[in-house]
Design a protein around this motif. Structure first.
Motif, short mmCIF file in Angstrom:
data_model
loop_
_atom_site.label_atom_id
_atom_site.label_comp_id
_atom_site.label_asym_id
_atom_site.label_seq_id
_atom_site.Cartn_x
_atom_site.Cartn_y
_atom_site.Cartn_z
N ASP A 226 0.88 -1.16 0.07
CA ASP A 226 0.01 -0.12 -0.02
C ASP A 226 0.79 1.23 0.07
N LYS A 227 2.00 1.08 -0.51
CA LYS A 227 2.96 2.44 -0.31
C LYS A 227 2.70 3.25 -1.61
N ASP A 228 3.13 4.43 -1.70
CA ASP A 228 2.87 5.52 -2.68
C ASP A 228 3.88 5.32 -3.72
N LEU A 229 3.56 4.84 -4.70
CA LEU A 229 4.36 4.60 -6.05
C LEU A 229 3.95 5.65 -6.98
N ALA B 266 9.78 8.50 -4.98
CA ALA B 266 8.81 8.11 -3.92
C ALA B 266 8.95 6.66 -3.48
N VAL B 267 9.04 5.70 -4.42
CA VAL B 267 9.41 4.19 -4.45
C VAL B 267 10.53 3.96 -3.45
N LEU B 268 11.58 4.64 -3.83
CA LEU B 268 13.24 4.70 -3.16
C LEU B 268 12.91 4.98 -1.72
N LYS B 269 12.24 6.21 -1.33
CA LYS B 269 11.94 6.69 0.00
C LYS B 269 10.97 5.61 0.68
#
Ligand code: FEO
Length: 170
Positions: free
Chosen positions: A77-80, A85-88
């Protein structure tokens, strides 16, 4: 003999590590769609490592005659929303997992469960390395990611990552 509390935390960690694998596969999926095959490779190997972690917790529980219950794995459910944003999200997740490992360690310490503490030592070190890796990726992206040639080179570098089985065996 593992205490109920330590056993439950270790069992929960099996699920959390499989979730990590699923999360990183989601990241890999994002980068596959972007056409960045090196980043996709890096996260796919990360997913394999997380599966290995899950299996180590699973085996440790069995080796100590504890019951293992396999629960549902949550949807990633992460912000992609962007490459960065993915790396963070990856770094944020590793910091979270470090907290989980530390909590199990603290419970084992309270129990004077030296065997579990020794088992977890490998994961304490591993978490340090994973946070460094996630931070490095962010730094490199900040430095080179906004330039197409830089991004191409970084993607090529990440394509070279190869899978290695964990150095911990049970
Ligand atoms: Fe299994 Fe990335 O910690």
């Amino acid at each position: 003999m593992l205490s109920e509390k330590v056993s439950a935390l270790l069992n929960d960690q099996v699920n959390k590590e499989f979730y990590s694998a699923y999360l990183y596969l989601d990241f890999s999926n994002y980068f596959e769609e972007r056409g960045l095959d090196g980043f996709a490779n890096w996260y796919k190997i990360q997913a394999q490592e997380e599966r290995d972690h899950a299996l180590l917790f699973y085996q440790y529980l069995h080796n100590n005659n504890a019951k293992v219950v396999l629960g549902a794995i949550a949807q990633p459910d992460k912000d992609l929303g962007s490459d960065m944003a993915v790396l963070k999200a990856g770094l944020e997740h590793e910091v979270y997992v470090t907290g989980l490992i530390n909590a199990i360690y603290a419970a084992a310490h309270e129990d004077k469960d030296f065997r579990t503490m020794q088992f977890l030592d490998w994961f304490v070190k591993e978490q340090g390395e994973e946070e460094v890796n996630a931070n490095d990726l962010i730094s490199k992206m900040e430095l080179f990611g906004s330039d197409p040639k830089g991004l191409y080179m970084l993607n090529s570098e990440l394509k070279g990552r190869v899978y290695n089985a964990p150095s911990l065996t049970l």
